[in-house]
Enzyme design. Sequence first.
Site, PDB file in Angstrom:
ATOM      1  N   ARG A  91       0.865  -1.182   0.000  1.00 59.08           N
ATOM      2  CA  ARG A  91       0.000   0.000   0.000  1.00 59.08           C
ATOM      3  C   ARG A  91       0.904   1.235   0.000  1.00 59.08           C
ATOM      4  O   ARG A  91       1.815   1.350   0.819  1.00 59.08           O
ATOM      5  CB  ARG A  91      -0.855   0.012   1.261  1.00 59.08           C
ATOM      6  CG  ARG A  91      -1.661   1.277   1.348  1.00 59.08           C
ATOM      7  CD  ARG A  91      -2.169   1.520   2.731  1.00 59.08           C
ATOM      8  NE  ARG A  91      -2.884   2.789   2.741  1.00 59.08           N
ATOM      9  CZ  ARG A  91      -2.898   3.593   3.782  1.00 59.08           C
ATOM     10  NH1 ARG A  91      -2.259   3.292   4.891  1.00 59.08           N
ATOM     11  NH2 ARG A  91      -3.565   4.722   3.717  1.00 59.08           N
ATOM     12  N   GLU A 385      -9.358  -3.178   1.880  1.00 57.75           N
ATOM     13  CA  GLU A 385      -8.300  -2.603   1.047  1.00 57.75           C
ATOM     14  C   GLU A 385      -7.207  -3.624   0.750  1.00 57.75           C
ATOM     15  O   GLU A 385      -6.655  -3.657  -0.339  1.00 57.75           O
ATOM     16  CB  GLU A 385      -7.719  -1.359   1.741  1.00 57.75           C
ATOM     17  CG  GLU A 385      -8.709  -0.202   1.730  1.00 57.75           C
ATOM     18  CD  GLU A 385      -8.484   0.800   2.844  1.00 57.75           C
ATOM     19  OE1 GLU A 385      -8.842   0.483   3.995  1.00 57.75           O
ATOM     20  OE2 GLU A 385      -7.951   1.889   2.583  1.00 57.75           O
TER      21      GLU A 385
END
Length: 399
Positions: A91, A385
């Site tokens: 990420r 996510e």
Amino acid sequence: MKVLVINAGSSSLKYQLYDMRDESVLASGRVERIGMDSSIVTHEPADKQEVRVVSEILDHVTAVKRVTDMLTHKEHGVLASMNEIDAVGHRIVHGGEVFKGSVLVTSEVKLEIRRLFDLAPLHNPAHMMGITAVETNMPNVPQVVVFDTAFHQTMPKTSYLYPIPTVLYRRHKIRRYGFHGTSHSYVSDKAARFLKKPLESLKMVTCHIGNGASCAAILDGKSFDTSMGMTPLEGLMMGTRSGDIDPAIVPFVMNKEELTLNEANSMLNKHSGMLAISGISSDMREVTEAMNEGDKNAKLAFDMYVYRVKKYIGAYAAAMNGIDTLVFTAGVGENSSDLRKAVCEGITFLGIELDEELNAKRSKEAREISTPNSRIKVLVVPTNEELLIARDTYKIVQG
Ligand code: AMP
């Protein structure tokens, strides 16, 4: 194929290992207090007991080593060897204007991420340490980077430019980028699948409401606008962040209170929002509890918080010339039926009819909480996510 997802912070590193055949999580965990004394590794293998190990971890290279040691541990591990990890997905908070989607890590990509350090000084350098640490520990494993900003790169100029001298955009790339893109992308896609309609056919507002909070207007299946801007401070009122305020307040207060730049930044990011107004907490559970016990400041904080969510939904309904789907996600959005009820009650003119019983129910699955008569479908969609990062990594590495 097995994909390891990593979210590296300056002193922490979170991880999840996915088996992409069925998208199951084989193990997850986190390393905390990297570089401090007594670092902690918490490892949660699926179907086995959680383990916690305290030791000295001075840098991210050692942190990744400890993670792979855990994943291959005789007792607590879930892999026979590290060679089973086929790819790593990271990420990354800021992809600037360069990254409009996820990409394979190359030396050019690393250089671009470094160039963006200025725009995300607290996050991107830490992510870079994560990438380097994986390179050191697993030199032959492909890595993919997934950006929080990428989904919002479809915003038109009218949404992303600030009405300030354009030289500042040209020189310093001062513009609105938006954040939580991975989450807005994941939940909008999931909502469309849930409704069995093409995402492109929907006018959707997604509300990612957690400690940080942002709304996004999704038009033609793309991000058309979002409430966070150049940094994650703009937009909604949050746990400790102010969200939108008159920008003239900043120099005024700096002058009156003799604040430094750092102090002003800290005031708006860490000492504002629900914490400042309630005087109790930045945590929605504690604020709601105090409100229900009659605390007036907690009620004011809750009401202001709700009011600002409503204003953004109304603004985005106007921006898209309509809205047919409203989605709540993240810690508050998924769990606070009080917040959802208060928001929806105030915008019935748009055609929202909340089913109070469905709203009060709890579930880990995507679900509808509006009545069959409601013109706008209101959904709660748990965000994920990490799964989207794993999916992008898998797709890119598969070619
Ligand atoms: P996140 O940043 O997405 O992890 O969300 C954190 C926020 O979600 C905190 O403000 C929590 O108080 C809030 N939250 C978590 N569970 C609940 C709940 N059951 N009711 C209200 N708020 C909650």
